[in-house]
Design a protein around this motif. Sequence first.
Motif, short mmCIF file in Angstrom:
data_model
loop_
_atom_site.label_atom_id
_atom_site.label_comp_id
_atom_site.label_asym_id
_atom_site.label_seq_id
_atom_site.Cartn_x
_atom_site.Cartn_y
_atom_site.Cartn_z
N THR A 171 37.85 31.83 35.90
CA THR A 171 36.98 30.72 36.28
C THR A 171 35.53 31.15 36.13
N ILE A 172 34.77 30.38 35.36
CA ILE A 172 33.34 30.66 35.22
C ILE A 172 32.59 29.69 36.14
N SER A 173 31.55 30.19 36.77
CA SER A 173 30.78 29.34 37.66
C SER A 173 29.32 29.80 37.68
N ARG A 174 28.47 28.90 38.12
CA ARG A 174 27.05 29.23 38.24
C ARG A 174 26.71 29.51 39.70
N GLY A 175 25.76 30.38 39.89
CA GLY A 175 25.29 30.64 41.23
C GLY A 175 24.24 29.63 41.65
N ASN A 176 23.85 29.68 42.90
CA ASN A 176 22.82 28.77 43.39
C ASN A 176 21.48 29.03 42.71
N ALA A 177 21.23 30.27 42.40
CA ALA A 177 19.98 30.61 41.71
C ALA A 177 20.16 30.38 40.22
N LYS A 178 19.19 29.74 39.61
CA LYS A 178 19.27 29.50 38.17
C LYS A 178 19.32 30.84 37.45
N GLY A 179 20.15 30.89 36.45
CA GLY A 179 20.26 32.11 35.67
C GLY A 179 21.30 33.08 36.22
N THR A 180 22.13 32.60 37.12
CA THR A 180 23.21 33.43 37.65
C THR A 180 24.55 32.81 37.26
N VAL A 181 25.45 33.66 36.79
CA VAL A 181 26.77 33.17 36.39
C VAL A 181 27.81 34.20 36.80
N TYR A 182 28.98 33.70 37.16
CA TYR A 182 30.08 34.56 37.58
C TYR A 182 31.31 34.30 36.72
N LEU A 183 32.16 35.30 36.66
CA LEU A 183 33.46 35.13 36.01
C LEU A 183 34.51 35.71 36.96
N GLN A 184 35.28 34.83 37.57
CA GLN A 184 36.38 35.25 38.42
C GLN A 184 37.61 35.41 37.55
N MET A 185 38.15 36.62 37.53
CA MET A 185 39.30 36.92 36.67
C MET A 185 40.50 37.24 37.54
N ASN A 186 41.50 36.40 37.48
CA ASN A 186 42.74 36.59 38.23
C ASN A 186 43.91 36.83 37.29
N SER A 187 44.98 37.34 37.83
CA SER A 187 46.19 37.59 37.05
C SER A 187 45.87 38.37 35.78
N LEU A 188 45.10 39.43 35.93
CA LEU A 188 44.65 40.19 34.78
C LEU A 188 45.81 40.88 34.07
N LYS A 189 45.67 40.95 32.76
CA LYS A 189 46.67 41.57 31.91
C LYS A 189 46.04 42.76 31.18
N PRO A 190 46.85 43.72 30.76
CA PRO A 190 46.27 44.85 30.01
C PRO A 190 45.48 44.40 28.79
N GLU A 191 45.89 43.32 28.15
CA GLU A 191 45.17 42.84 26.97
C GLU A 191 43.82 42.20 27.31
N ASP A 192 43.52 42.05 28.59
CA ASP A 192 42.20 41.57 29.00
C ASP A 192 41.18 42.72 29.03
N SER A 193 41.64 43.93 28.85
CA SER A 193 40.74 45.08 28.87
C SER A 193 39.71 44.96 27.75
N GLY A 194 38.50 45.38 28.05
CA GLY A 194 37.45 45.33 27.05
C GLY A 194 36.09 45.43 27.68
N TYR A 195 35.09 45.35 26.82
CA TYR A 195 33.72 45.40 27.29
C TYR A 195 33.23 43.96 27.39
#
Length: 120
Positions: A68-92
């Motif tokens: 889930t991607i979401s924005r913070g209250n402050a402009k220019g802030t963004v989050y990525l909530q990653m659930n049910s992670l898989k080994p193939e999600d590994s990366g930079y």
Amino acid sequence: QVQLVESGGGLVQAGGSLRLSCAASGSIFSIDAMGWYRQAPGKQRELVADITNSGRTNYKDFVKGRFTISRGNAKGTVYLQMNSLKPEDSGYYCCNAQNRVSPDEEYDYWGQGTQVTVSS
């Protein structure tokens, strides 16, 4: 110019969760959309998800229902909530900010990135 700083990466077991954060500084008023990209060893960088200033989100199929991607209250802030992670999600994982001047002209800004490793 826009500067981006990410945080929140790390090592997690498969099925676990991580939350990535990205904070922009500089000309944040020029940002029209922010997103997350990832690059695994030997693979090209790929979009994971992005979100516009109006809140419209876009997810790649391989993360739908898990991230889930979401924005913070402050402009220019963004989050990525990653659930049910898989080994193939590994990366930079890198944060991206876009200034969409026109349909033919846009500028991209990138953060330094943060490593996400999912063990099996």
